[in-house]
Design a protein around this motif. Sequence first.
Motif, PDB file in Angstrom:
ATOM      1  N   GLY B 551      16.011  21.327  39.644  1.00  0.00           N
ATOM      2  CA  GLY B 551      17.453  21.187  39.447  1.00  0.00           C
ATOM      3  C   GLY B 551      18.266  22.360  39.965  1.00  0.00           C
ATOM      4  O   GLY B 551      19.364  22.197  40.508  1.00  0.00           O
ATOM      5  N   LYS B 552      17.701  23.553  39.805  1.00  0.00           N
ATOM      6  CA  LYS B 552      18.429  24.754  40.205  1.00  0.00           C
ATOM      7  C   LYS B 552      18.830  24.720  41.685  1.00  0.00           C
ATOM      8  O   LYS B 552      19.868  25.280  42.063  1.00  0.00           O
ATOM      9  N   LEU B 553      18.014  24.082  42.500  1.00  0.00           N
ATOM     10  CA  LEU B 553      18.282  24.095  43.945  1.00  0.00           C
ATOM     11  C   LEU B 553      19.601  23.420  44.312  1.00  0.00           C
ATOM     12  O   LEU B 553      20.186  23.693  45.357  1.00  0.00           O
ATOM     13  N   TYR B 554      20.077  22.518  43.428  1.00  0.00           N
ATOM     14  CA  TYR B 554      21.363  21.863  43.708  1.00  0.00           C
ATOM     15  C   TYR B 554      22.547  22.779  43.397  1.00  0.00           C
ATOM     16  O   TYR B 554      23.688  22.463  43.705  1.00  0.00           O
ATOM     17  N   ARG B 555      22.263  23.899  42.756  1.00  0.00           N
ATOM     18  CA  ARG B 555      23.343  24.813  42.370  1.00  0.00           C
ATOM     19  C   ARG B 555      23.403  26.059  43.256  1.00  0.00           C
ATOM     20  O   ARG B 555      24.188  26.963  42.995  1.00  0.00           O
ATOM     21  N   VAL B 556      22.528  26.128  44.244  1.00  0.00           N
ATOM     22  CA  VAL B 556      22.502  27.325  45.097  1.00  0.00           C
ATOM     23  C   VAL B 556      22.749  26.944  46.550  1.00  0.00           C
ATOM     24  O   VAL B 556      22.776  25.762  46.901  1.00  0.00           O
ATOM     25  N   LYS B 557      22.918  27.971  47.378  1.00  0.00           N
ATOM     26  CA  LYS B 557      23.153  27.709  48.799  1.00  0.00           C
ATOM     27  C   LYS B 557      21.926  28.123  49.613  1.00  0.00           C
ATOM     28  O   LYS B 557      21.409  29.223  49.457  1.00  0.00           O
ATOM     29  N   THR B 558      21.486  27.208  50.448  1.00  0.00           N
ATOM     30  CA  THR B 558      20.350  27.523  51.320  1.00  0.00           C
ATOM     31  C   THR B 558      20.885  27.920  52.696  1.00  0.00           C
ATOM     32  O   THR B 558      22.093  27.847  52.949  1.00  0.00           O
ATOM     33  N   ALA B 559      19.968  28.290  53.586  1.00  0.00           N
ATOM     34  CA  ALA B 559      20.380  28.679  54.941  1.00  0.00           C
ATOM     35  C   ALA B 559      21.155  27.558  55.638  1.00  0.00           C
ATOM     36  O   ALA B 559      22.085  27.815  56.395  1.00  0.00           O
ATOM     37  N   SER B 560      20.771  26.317  55.362  1.00  0.00           N
ATOM     38  CA  SER B 560      21.485  25.211  56.011  1.00  0.00           C
ATOM     39  C   SER B 560      22.456  24.521  55.056  1.00  0.00           C
ATOM     40  O   SER B 560      22.780  23.345  55.213  1.00  0.00           O
ATOM     41  N   GLY B 561      22.910  25.250  54.059  1.00  0.00           N
ATOM     42  CA  GLY B 561      23.983  24.732  53.212  1.00  0.00           C
ATOM     43  C   GLY B 561      23.516  24.240  51.855  1.00  0.00           C
ATOM     44  O   GLY B 561      22.376  24.449  51.456  1.00  0.00           O
ATOM     45  N   LYS B 562      24.470  23.607  51.139  1.00  0.00           N
ATOM     46  CA  LYS B 562      24.155  23.091  49.804  1.00  0.00           C
ATOM     47  C   LYS B 562      23.362  21.798  49.926  1.00  0.00           C
ATOM     48  O   LYS B 562      23.511  21.032  50.881  1.00  0.00           O
ATOM     49  N   LEU B 563      22.529  21.553  48.928  1.00  0.00           N
ATOM     50  CA  LEU B 563      21.785  20.297  48.904  1.00  0.00           C
ATOM     51  C   LEU B 563      22.683  19.173  48.394  1.00  0.00           C
ATOM     52  O   LEU B 563      23.587  19.400  47.595  1.00  0.00           O
ATOM     53  N   ASP B 564      22.403  17.981  48.856  1.00  0.00           N
ATOM     54  CA  ASP B 564      23.166  16.812  48.426  1.00  0.00           C
ATOM     55  C   ASP B 564      22.183  15.798  47.837  1.00  0.00           C
ATOM     56  O   ASP B 564      21.290  15.323  48.542  1.00  0.00           O
ATOM     57  N   PRO B 565      22.345  15.452  46.543  1.00  0.00           N
ATOM     58  CA  PRO B 565      21.368  14.558  45.902  1.00  0.00           C
ATOM     59  C   PRO B 565      21.250  13.209  46.612  1.00  0.00           C
ATOM     60  O   PRO B 565      20.145  12.671  46.733  1.00  0.00           O
ATOM     61  N   ASP B 566      22.377  12.679  47.070  1.00  0.00           N
ATOM     62  CA  ASP B 566      22.320  11.375  47.751  1.00  0.00           C
ATOM     63  C   ASP B 566      21.564  11.478  49.069  1.00  0.00           C
ATOM     64  O   ASP B 566      20.798  10.590  49.445  1.00  0.00           O
ATOM     65  N   ARG B 567      21.816  12.612  49.751  1.00  0.00           N
ATOM     66  CA  ARG B 567      21.133  12.783  51.043  1.00  0.00           C
ATOM     67  C   ARG B 567      19.627  12.984  50.828  1.00  0.00           C
ATOM     68  O   ARG B 567      18.812  12.499  51.605  1.00  0.00           O
ATOM     69  N   VAL B 568      19.267  13.670  49.752  1.00  0.00           N
ATOM     70  CA  VAL B 568      17.843  13.854  49.448  1.00  0.00           C
ATOM     71  C   VAL B 568      17.189  12.492  49.204  1.00  0.00           C
ATOM     72  O   VAL B 568      16.093  12.215  49.698  1.00  0.00           O
ATOM     73  N   LYS B 569      17.906  11.638  48.448  1.00  0.00           N
ATOM     74  CA  LYS B 569      17.381  10.281  48.200  1.00  0.00           C
ATOM     75  C   LYS B 569      17.207   9.517  49.507  1.00  0.00           C
ATOM     76  O   LYS B 569      16.208   8.832  49.724  1.00  0.00           O
ATOM     77  N   GLU B 570      18.224   9.634  50.362  1.00  0.00           N
ATOM     78  CA  GLU B 570      18.175   8.939  51.638  1.00  0.00           C
ATOM     79  C   GLU B 570      17.013   9.463  52.491  1.00  0.00           C
ATOM     80  O   GLU B 570      16.325   8.701  53.175  1.00  0.00           O
ATOM     81  N   ARG B 571      16.792  10.760  52.417  1.00  0.00           N
ATOM     82  CA  ARG B 571      15.662  11.340  53.161  1.00  0.00           C
ATOM     83  C   ARG B 571      14.334  10.758  52.680  1.00  0.00           C
ATOM     84  O   ARG B 571      13.452  10.441  53.482  1.00  0.00           O
ATOM     85  N   LEU B 572      14.190  10.627  51.367  1.00  0.00           N
ATOM     86  CA  LEU B 572      12.953  10.063  50.825  1.00  0.00           C
ATOM     87  C   LEU B 572      12.754   8.614  51.298  1.00  0.00           C
ATOM     88  O   LEU B 572      11.653   8.211  51.647  1.00  0.00           O
ATOM     89  N   ARG B 573      13.874   7.866  51.306  1.00  0.00           N
ATOM     90  CA  ARG B 573      13.792   6.479  51.765  1.00  0.00           C
ATOM     91  C   ARG B 573      13.363   6.425  53.233  1.00  0.00           C
ATOM     92  O   ARG B 573      12.466   5.674  53.616  1.00  0.00           O
ATOM     93  N   LEU B 574      14.020   7.288  54.028  1.00  0.00           N
ATOM     94  CA  LEU B 574      13.689   7.333  55.461  1.00  0.00           C
ATOM     95  C   LEU B 574      12.230   7.730  55.679  1.00  0.00           C
ATOM     96  O   LEU B 574      11.536   7.195  56.532  1.00  0.00           O
ATOM     97  N   PHE B 575      11.787   8.690  54.877  1.00  0.00           N
ATOM     98  CA  PHE B 575      10.397   9.147  54.986  1.00  0.00           C
ATOM     99  C   PHE B 575       9.434   7.971  54.810  1.00  0.00           C
ATOM    100  O   PHE B 575       8.539   7.750  55.621  1.00  0.00           O
ATOM    101  N   ARG B 576       9.667   7.194  53.760  1.00  0.00           N
ATOM    102  CA  ARG B 576       8.741   6.083  53.479  1.00  0.00           C
ATOM    103  C   ARG B 576       8.788   5.055  54.592  1.00  0.00           C
ATOM    104  O   ARG B 576       7.759   4.522  55.010  1.00  0.00           O
TER     105      ARG B 576
END
Lengths: 143, 581
Positions: B551-576
């Motif tokens: 959960g903490k990762l959604y509250r911090v900034k990474t090198a390529s920006g903030k995480l987006d929960p919807d985009r993470v879900k979409e990534r998982l869908r695309l992966f499968r």
Amino acid sequence: MKRLQVIDRDQCIGCFSCMFACSRSFYKALTTEKSAMRVRVYPGLEGAFSIRVCDACLEPDCASVCPTGALIKREKGGGVKLIEDKCIHCQKCIKACLIASLQWDREKKIPIPCRHCGICVQYCPNHVIGMVDMKEEEAVSHV
Amino acid sequence: MYKKIMEIDLTTQTSRVYTDEVLFDEFLGGTGVATELLHKHCDPAIDPLSPENPVIFAIGPFSNIYPVSTKTVAMFKSPLTGELGESHAGGRLAMAMYNAGLNAIVIKGKLDFKGYISIEDDKVEFRRAGTIWGKSSLATERILREAEKDREGKASIVRIGPAGERMSWFGAVTVDTQRHFGRLGLGAVFGSKNLKAMVVRGTRYETIQDFKKFKTIYDKIYKAVVESGEMKKYHDLGTSVNVVPLSKIGGLPTRNFSQGYFENAEEISGEAFAEKHLIQQIACAHCQCGCIHIGMLREEFSQGKEHMYKTFKVSYDHELVFSLGSNLSIKSPEHILRLLHITEKQGWDAITVGVVLAWATDAYQHGIIGDKETGGLALHFGDDKTYMEVLRRMRDHYNQFYSDLEKGADFCGNKYGGKDLAMVFGKNEAPGYMTGENAFLDWMAVGVRHSHLDSAGYSLDQKLLVEDIPLEKQMAKLVEESKFRMLLNSLVLCLFARNIYKTDIILEGLSALGIDWDPERINKFCDKVYKRKFEFKFACGFDIDQLELPGKLYRVKTASGKLDPDRVKERLRLFREIAGI
């Protein structure tokens, strides 16, 4: 006359590339164990290697102790060669080489004299060993 | 290739060696063969710390033969994640297995005494190890090398430290000079079998059939390794060359992934280590690169009364500088080396141990755990002395909390709270990149073993800083890379040589050994091995739909920006969808 010598053992990374090259070139063998030299590893002292190559002695002890004349001095430049038929597999030569450079072929039960060909040098990435020009009288033990 | 497998049953103290042409013809070796052996020997329902859990080691067709083909694959059911356990290590093990004429070793059962096994060619001896039980990983190597010195061939010493004996879920298995099957708890599996060590050696070899063809490809690879510069980074400063550049882009995990910039990055950089502590680079057997960086620390030990010094040497790299450095806000190489040294002696996985300490600190700072748990220790980022004491208390099982720390951050997060602060991906502790979603998705789902070496998502994240890549293409790249590494890990190469071993070189190398494959066969092979791993994972209960990022990762900034929960879900869908998983 060029002879194989250890240039700087402290630069060795212990990759064994030299031994692989020697075994491969003369026996087509995919192993370190047919090599005429050894890189030794000491336990617990991370990164300490000892390189044992034939010193091309002008009066080689290994040949002197051979009871059958199987191991004989080369005509020029020090070092020894093996007349395989005469070898009685007694390993006296191996014991006589105090620096433990002369290697033993466990399979054929004969010594593996170094040819001083320099193939191991070609595959050393860090200039640990080299082919050194030397006058005949200089070809005495250096460890 | 011998195509030989040794099966060892510790319970009955028996072994057999058999040839399996079909298996090696189809799955080459390494990870391909080990995955099939895992399916054969491991019921997915078993307790990972029961005698039924097999330990499988496998080398590949390039092992011992070509430069930098130095790794051995270990496979087992992981006590840390409860699913596929896979870890790779260098050292001399691949060479020693080859010398013994073995392409794979399967160890099952449990010794009824504390012991070790000594393998020489086809033979196995089951020996008592009561005298070395409790000894550090470093001492164990010294003792066994001496105890076995009169036997034939160069030995590889594969052993656990006390952490593995205690069955810490992140106990490592150490190989020769500080190489490790670090991740996913193989050390605990050894410990559960009463198995302190495995010594391997042998007298076998094969001969080259077509010398000219072999020499051509060998020399091509050799020149690339030694002269091309492709591996310079690894033997020069080593992977810790990454520390400062990562921090500059905000991708170096700092204080339990609170931010990606570490204000003291330069003090713990590869350059700083090289300047003050690097004494030597050494190599795995048949690697002319030599990436193992040995750091030395000299300490005065008479508290200033006399000039009494001791010196220790320990290997370091980027992941450890992250886990015991920036992620704990430790800004001195000396302190990192001290923490590393106790970790090395205990035989913990050094990545995991740092991430566990970071979780504990974060949880303490948020009041989730307190002095009751820590036994009065106040945990602060940057406090190296307290961290050393925490490690000692973990070693001594000071109380229940410290025992629990040996089970990892996911277990502790569930038990004590603060699960969102546990930087785990598929229950495995995070490696040293805070670059963005591709890295995180790689570790959580796409990568088969939750490792930064699964598909280098961290590298893809960094590309995003200078290039716009559509989401679908990003996921396709991750999947493609993950699958291709099935081949690299079946050969088995060190992944540091991945830029040298391109498909054409691999095919030429295989051909010189009489194995004629083509790109299409490689593709099919990679796809199959990848899916076979997921079959095992799913059978163990691994469920992609249940996966969540910390959960903490959604509250911090990474090198390529903030995480987006919807985009993470979409990534998982695309992966499968893309992977067909």
